[in-house]
Design a protein around this motif. Structure first.
Motif, PDB file in Angstrom:
ATOM      1  N   GLY A   1      67.918  39.892  12.048  1.00 14.08           N
ATOM      2  CA  GLY A   1      66.897  40.223  11.213  1.00 14.08           C
ATOM      3  C   GLY A   1      66.334  41.535  11.445  1.00 14.08           C
ATOM      4  O   GLY A   1      66.606  42.204  12.435  1.00 14.08           O
ATOM      5  N   ASP A   2      65.478  42.203  10.556  1.00 12.94           N
ATOM      6  CA  ASP A   2      65.050  43.444  11.002  1.00 12.94           C
ATOM      7  C   ASP A   2      64.202  43.751  12.209  1.00 12.94           C
ATOM      8  O   ASP A   2      64.245  44.521  12.733  1.00 12.94           O
ATOM      9  N   SER A   3      63.412  42.390  12.303  1.00 10.71           N
ATOM     10  CA  SER A   3      62.773  42.423  13.554  1.00 10.71           C
ATOM     11  C   SER A   3      62.929  41.591  14.535  1.00 10.71           C
ATOM     12  O   SER A   3      62.028  41.177  15.569  1.00 10.71           O
ATOM     13  N   ALA A   4      63.849  40.571  14.293  1.00  9.80           N
ATOM     14  CA  ALA A   4      63.871  39.429  14.940  1.00  9.80           C
ATOM     15  C   ALA A   4      65.469  38.717  15.025  1.00  9.80           C
ATOM     16  O   ALA A   4      65.979  39.023  14.156  1.00  9.80           O
ATOM     17  N   LEU A   5      65.879  37.811  16.003  1.00  8.38           N
ATOM     18  CA  LEU A   5      67.005  37.220  16.017  1.00  8.38           C
ATOM     19  C   LEU A   5      66.343  35.847  15.474  1.00  8.38           C
ATOM     20  O   LEU A   5      65.578  35.146  15.978  1.00  8.38           O
ATOM     21  N   ASN A   6      66.937  35.361  14.291  1.00 11.08           N
ATOM     22  CA  ASN A   6      66.560  34.239  13.602  1.00 11.08           C
ATOM     23  C   ASN A   6      67.341  33.269  13.957  1.00 11.08           C
ATOM     24  O   ASN A   6      68.458  32.845  13.562  1.00 11.08           O
ATOM     25  N   PHE A   7      66.684  32.181  14.398  1.00  8.02           N
ATOM     26  CA  PHE A   7      67.133  30.765  15.022  1.00  8.02           C
ATOM     27  C   PHE A   7      66.798  29.723  13.883  1.00  8.02           C
ATOM     28  O   PHE A   7      65.561  29.861  13.370  1.00  8.02           O
ATOM     29  N   VAL A   8      67.649  28.766  13.827  1.00  6.72           N
ATOM     30  CA  VAL A   8      67.352  27.595  13.055  1.00  6.72           C
ATOM     31  C   VAL A   8      67.466  26.314  13.771  1.00  6.72           C
ATOM     32  O   VAL A   8      68.611  26.319  14.184  1.00  6.72           O
ATOM     33  N   LEU A   9      66.659  25.554  13.760  1.00  8.30           N
ATOM     34  CA  LEU A   9      66.620  23.964  14.462  1.00  8.30           C
ATOM     35  C   LEU A   9      66.846  23.147  13.681  1.00  8.30           C
ATOM     36  O   LEU A   9      65.659  23.027  12.356  1.00  8.30           O
ATOM     37  N   ARG A  10      67.631  22.446  13.294  1.00  8.71           N
ATOM     38  CA  ARG A  10      67.967  21.370  12.305  1.00  8.71           C
ATOM     39  C   ARG A  10      68.038  19.815  13.062  1.00  8.71           C
ATOM     40  O   ARG A  10      68.613  19.911  13.836  1.00  8.71           O
ATOM     41  N   CYS A  11      67.124  18.943  12.708  1.00 10.40           N
ATOM     42  CA  CYS A  11      67.186  17.632  13.226  1.00 10.40           C
ATOM     43  C   CYS A  11      66.623  16.518  12.205  1.00 10.40           C
ATOM     44  O   CYS A  11      66.190  16.939  11.037  1.00 10.40           O
ATOM     45  N   PHE A  12      66.907  15.302  12.481  1.00 13.16           N
ATOM     46  CA  PHE A  12      66.609  14.320  11.329  1.00 13.16           C
ATOM     47  C   PHE A  12      65.888  13.451  12.161  1.00 13.16           C
ATOM     48  O   PHE A  12      65.658  12.871  13.163  1.00 13.16           O
ATOM     49  N   LEU A  13      64.895  12.807  10.972  1.00 11.16           N
ATOM     50  CA  LEU A  13      63.944  11.613  11.262  1.00 11.16           C
ATOM     51  C   LEU A  13      64.315  10.747  10.526  1.00 11.16           C
ATOM     52  O   LEU A  13      64.912  10.481   9.758  1.00 11.16           O
ATOM     53  N   PRO A  14      63.971   9.294  11.180  1.00 12.15           N
ATOM     54  CA  PRO A  14      64.268   8.111  10.535  1.00 12.15           C
ATOM     55  C   PRO A  14      63.780   7.804   9.482  1.00 12.15           C
ATOM     56  O   PRO A  14      64.465   7.133   8.468  1.00 12.15           O
ATOM     57  N   ASN A  15      62.676   8.365   8.847  1.00  9.08           N
ATOM     58  CA  ASN A  15      61.787   8.092   7.548  1.00  9.08           C
ATOM     59  C   ASN A  15      61.057   9.322   7.463  1.00  9.08           C
ATOM     60  O   ASN A  15      60.683  10.259   8.281  1.00  9.08           O
ATOM     61  N   LEU A  16      60.119   9.329   6.184  1.00  5.32           N
ATOM     62  CA  LEU A  16      59.392  10.244   5.964  1.00  5.32           C
ATOM     63  C   LEU A  16      57.988  10.278   6.616  1.00  5.32           C
ATOM     64  O   LEU A  16      57.227  11.285   6.550  1.00  5.32           O
ATOM     65  N   ASP A  17      57.681   8.931   7.265  1.00  2.00           N
ATOM     66  CA  ASP A  17      56.362   8.773   8.074  1.00  2.00           C
ATOM     67  C   ASP A  17      56.253   9.778   9.007  1.00  2.00           C
ATOM     68  O   ASP A  17      57.168   9.974   9.868  1.00  2.00           O
ATOM     69  N   GLY A  18      55.036  10.268   8.895  1.00  5.65           N
ATOM     70  CA  GLY A  18      54.803  11.324  10.076  1.00  5.65           C
ATOM     71  C   GLY A  18      55.730  12.687  10.097  1.00  5.65           C
ATOM     72  O   GLY A  18      55.715  13.465  11.137  1.00  5.65           O
ATOM     73  N   ARG A  19      56.348  12.916   8.870  1.00  4.90           N
ATOM     74  CA  ARG A  19      57.127  14.202   8.623  1.00  4.90           C
ATOM     75  C   ARG A  19      56.242  15.232   9.263  1.00  4.90           C
ATOM     76  O   ARG A  19      56.910  16.129  10.168  1.00  4.90           O
ATOM     77  N   GLY A  20      55.145  15.669   8.618  1.00  7.77           N
ATOM     78  CA  GLY A  20      54.435  16.741   9.057  1.00  7.77           C
ATOM     79  C   GLY A  20      53.922  17.009  10.244  1.00  7.77           C
ATOM     80  O   GLY A  20      53.705  18.110  10.888  1.00  7.77           O
TER      81      GLY A  20
END
Length: 146
Positions: free
Chosen positions: A68-87
């Protein structure tokens, strides 16, 4: 994958999220140029794997997505068993990433811009504080009107 519009009207469309509670979270983080990218990727992957709510299958993944213009942009992708507690999981991972990066000396980047100031050939008048305290005023000209 390309799905023709006709399939939405006449065909059968399955909503996988309706029958499968597993959901993916995506966390984006930019690090400063000059940072150890391998160390950053290892930290992100370790934090995801160690979180109790992140699934082992499918496994979490990390990628350096862009320069990026000001950063090296990383993305972490992971999976949760359900929507409970996602936030909560997202919050906990963000907090852990910040802490681990600080400990490792990896700076989370912020927008930066260089400013180039040119000098002009013409002298510019300098603002002087007004005697009345009402703010700056232009210096009085010593030339007399004709």
């Amino acid at each position: 994958m390309i799905i023709p519009n006709k399939e939405f009207i006449t065909g059968r469309v399955l909503n996988w999220t309706l029958t499968d509670p597993v959901n993916r979270i995506v966390i984006k983080v930019g690090i400063a140029y000059g940072s150890n990218t391998q160390q950053a990727a290892d930290i992100l992957l370790r934090l995801a794997k160690n979180h109790p709510n992140v699934l082992d299958d499918p496994p979490p993944g990390v990628s350096l997505e862009s320069f990026g213009d000001s950063a090296l942009n990383f993305v972490l992708r992971c999976f949760l068993p359900n929507l409970d507690g996602r936030g909560t999981v997202i919050h906990e991972l963000h907090m852990a990433i910040d802490s681990a990066f600080r400990e490792a000396g990896i700076e989370i980047a912020f927008p930066q811009h260089d400013v180039h100031v040119r000098s002009l050939d013409l002298p510019l008048p300098i603002l002087q504080p007004a005697a009345t305290g009402g703010g700056p005023s232009w210096p009085k000209s010593t030339e007399k009107a004709a």
